[in-house]
Write a protein that holds these residues in place. Structure first.
Motif, short mmCIF file in Angstrom:
data_model
loop_
_atom_site.label_atom_id
_atom_site.label_comp_id
_atom_site.label_asym_id
_atom_site.label_seq_id
_atom_site.Cartn_x
_atom_site.Cartn_y
_atom_site.Cartn_z
N VAL A 170 -7.81 21.65 -4.37
CA VAL A 170 -8.02 23.07 -4.65
C VAL A 170 -6.89 23.66 -5.48
CG1 VAL A 170 -8.25 25.36 -3.60
CG2 VAL A 170 -9.43 23.40 -2.59
N GLN A 171 -5.65 23.38 -5.07
CA GLN A 171 -4.48 23.96 -5.72
C GLN A 171 -3.69 22.85 -6.42
OE1 GLN A 171 -3.35 27.28 -5.89
NE2 GLN A 171 -1.90 26.42 -7.33
N TYR A 172 -3.54 22.96 -7.74
CA TYR A 172 -2.77 21.94 -8.47
C TYR A 172 -1.30 22.04 -8.11
CZ TYR A 172 -6.68 20.36 -11.24
OH TYR A 172 -7.87 19.78 -11.63
N PRO A 173 -0.59 20.88 -8.09
CA PRO A 173 -1.08 19.54 -8.46
C PRO A 173 -1.87 18.88 -7.33
CG PRO A 173 1.22 19.42 -7.84
CD PRO A 173 0.85 20.87 -7.80
N VAL A 174 -2.92 18.14 -7.74
CA VAL A 174 -3.73 17.39 -6.79
C VAL A 174 -3.45 15.90 -6.99
CG1 VAL A 174 -5.47 19.21 -6.85
CG2 VAL A 174 -5.77 17.19 -8.29
N PRO A 175 -3.72 15.07 -5.98
CA PRO A 175 -3.40 13.64 -6.12
C PRO A 175 -4.27 12.96 -7.16
CG PRO A 175 -4.64 14.04 -4.11
CD PRO A 175 -4.29 15.39 -4.66
N SER A 176 -3.71 11.95 -7.78
CA SER A 176 -4.44 11.21 -8.80
C SER A 176 -5.51 10.33 -8.17
CB SER A 176 -3.47 10.32 -9.60
OG SER A 176 -2.97 9.28 -8.78
N GLY A 177 -6.49 9.95 -8.98
CA GLY A 177 -7.50 9.01 -8.53
C GLY A 177 -6.88 7.70 -8.09
N LYS A 178 -5.87 7.24 -8.80
CA LYS A 178 -5.22 5.98 -8.46
C LYS A 178 -4.54 6.06 -7.10
CE LYS A 178 -2.14 2.48 -10.50
NZ LYS A 178 -1.13 2.36 -9.43
N ARG A 179 -3.87 7.21 -6.86
CA ARG A 179 -3.21 7.39 -5.57
C ARG A 179 -4.24 7.39 -4.44
NH1 ARG A 179 1.50 6.29 -3.16
NH2 ARG A 179 2.28 7.94 -1.79
N CYS A 180 -5.36 8.05 -4.68
CA CYS A 180 -6.42 8.10 -3.67
C CYS A 180 -7.01 6.71 -3.42
CB CYS A 180 -7.51 9.08 -4.11
SG CYS A 180 -7.01 10.82 -4.03
N PHE A 181 -7.25 5.97 -4.49
CA PHE A 181 -7.80 4.62 -4.36
C PHE A 181 -6.85 3.72 -3.55
CE2 PHE A 181 -8.68 0.35 -6.31
CZ PHE A 181 -9.99 0.23 -5.89
N GLU A 182 -5.57 3.79 -3.85
CA GLU A 182 -4.59 2.98 -3.13
C GLU A 182 -4.45 3.44 -1.68
OE1 GLU A 182 -1.15 3.34 -5.58
OE2 GLU A 182 -1.83 1.81 -7.02
N LEU A 183 -4.62 4.73 -1.45
CA LEU A 183 -4.60 5.22 -0.07
C LEU A 183 -5.78 4.65 0.72
CD1 LEU A 183 -3.60 7.03 2.21
CD2 LEU A 183 -4.79 8.95 1.12
N GLY A 184 -6.94 4.55 0.09
CA GLY A 184 -8.08 3.93 0.75
C GLY A 184 -7.78 2.50 1.17
N GLN A 185 -7.07 1.77 0.32
CA GLN A 185 -6.70 0.40 0.67
C GLN A 185 -5.76 0.38 1.88
OE1 GLN A 185 -5.44 -0.39 -3.50
NE2 GLN A 185 -6.73 -2.22 -3.34
N ALA A 186 -4.84 1.34 1.92
CA ALA A 186 -3.92 1.43 3.06
C ALA A 186 -4.66 1.79 4.34
CB ALA A 186 -2.83 2.45 2.77
N ILE A 187 -5.68 2.64 4.23
CA ILE A 187 -6.48 3.01 5.41
C ILE A 187 -7.24 1.80 5.93
CG2 ILE A 187 -8.47 4.39 6.15
CD1 ILE A 187 -7.37 6.58 4.20
N ARG A 188 -7.78 0.99 5.01
CA ARG A 188 -8.46 -0.24 5.45
C ARG A 188 -7.50 -1.13 6.23
NH1 ARG A 188 -8.07 -5.25 4.28
NH2 ARG A 188 -6.66 -4.75 2.57
N ARG A 189 -6.30 -1.33 5.70
CA ARG A 189 -5.32 -2.17 6.40
C ARG A 189 -5.01 -1.61 7.78
NH1 ARG A 189 -3.22 -2.46 1.00
NH2 ARG A 189 -1.74 -0.76 1.37
N ALA A 190 -4.90 -0.29 7.86
CA ALA A 190 -4.61 0.34 9.14
C ALA A 190 -5.73 0.12 10.14
CB ALA A 190 -4.37 1.84 8.93
N VAL A 191 -6.95 0.35 9.70
CA VAL A 191 -8.10 0.19 10.60
C VAL A 191 -8.19 -1.25 11.10
CG1 VAL A 191 -10.63 0.23 10.71
CG2 VAL A 191 -9.41 2.14 9.65
#
Length: 285
Positions: free
Chosen positions: A153-174
């Motif tokens: 909503v309010q810039y700066p917002v996270p990059s697509g790359k950061r979000c994609f890599e966060l998803g990978q970290a969430i998978r490892r956590a789960v």
């Protein structure tokens, strides 16, 4: 161990929730929208998870311009529907999974992602509309939900790359959680829409469908798309789609596994001046 079995992607348009709450789903304007989720509701009944990790953005209810975390993980036991100015939606209380949330927080923060941890917060249409279109109108949601807010909503917002890599970290956590849990991850928001300014009402069918193609086939490359492309092609609110990359990054194929199975794909315009996009991917593990 826990495992991520599927990812779900859907718009979270507030008017969709209103249409459900007021019994308007079979009206000519709304019927094509809700028809696109009929398969999804049956699929979810047959593939009911224990927990849904639901990626969404708050719309000024839990957070305001005084404080907007980039990433906020819900770690509480329950989350009430928010009053967004016309009273809370008539939907069930959202029940969390504090143990898995705490484990994800520990793992992801140690994986060098800074998270804000939230023990109490109301959840708005960004979270409740996806639950409604997938589950209908039950007396209680049929699984636990871990809310995960992303600032788009309010810039700066996270990059697509950061979000994609966060998803990978969430998978490892789960996958490192020592309990047999069936977990789904849902990415919400979008697709193309702009709510204000000279381009208010913008919808870009061609770009939206190309985004879905790339999300399925080459999400790593898609994650490199700069913010300006989202804004130019999908409108000022189209940048919400970076949240879909969190869900996609948690799938097995981007971590050395097999390609997912596309169980359902749906696209429709308009719905309250917004493009509705929806996708279900199943992990092959």
């Amino acid at each position: 161990m826990a495992r991520i079995t599927a990812s779900v992607y859907t718009s979270h348009i507030p008017a969709v929730g209103v249409a459900m709450d007021l019994g308007k789903t079979q009206e000519p304007y709304w019927q094509p929208v809700f028809e696109g989720y009929e398969y999804s509701k049956e699929w979810l009944k047959e593939n009911k998870p224990d927990v849904v990790f639901l990626v969404y953005n708050d719309h000024g209810t839990a957070f305001s311009l005084e404080m907007i975390p980039t990433f906020a993980l819900g770690t509480g036991a329950e989350y009430p529907p928010a009053d967004e100015g016309w009273g809370p939606r008539p939907v069930p209380m959202v029940h969390g999974h504090p143990e898995l949330s705490a484990h994800i927080a520990q793992s992801v923060i140690q994986d060098d992602f800074d998270l804000t941890l939230i023990n109490e917060m109301p959840v708005d249409h960004g979270l409740t509309v996806p639950l409604s279109v997938m589950c209908g109108q039950p007396e209680a949601w049929p699984f636990k939900v871990i809310p995960f807010h992303v600032n788009v909503v309010q810039y700066p917002v996270p990059s697509g790359k950061r979000c994609f890599e966060l998803g990978q970290a969430i998978r490892r956590a789960v996958e490192s959680f020592d309990e047999d849990l069936n977990v789904q991850i849902w990415g919400t928001g979008g697709m193309s829409h702009q709510l204000q300014g000279a381009r208010a009402g913008l919808i870009n069918r061609e770009w939206d469908n190309a985004f879905l193609d790339r999300l399925i086939a080459d999400p790593a490359d898609l994650s490199n798309m700069p913010h300006i492309d989202y804004v130019r092609e999908a409108g000022s609110e189209g940048v919400e789609l970076v949240m879909w990359l969190i869900a996609r990054g948690a799938m097995a194929d981007v971590n050395g596994g097999a390609a997912p199975t596309v169980k359902h794909r749906f696209y429709h315009v308009p719905a309250s001046n917004t493009a509705v996009g929806h996708l279900i991917l199943e992990n092959n593990i």
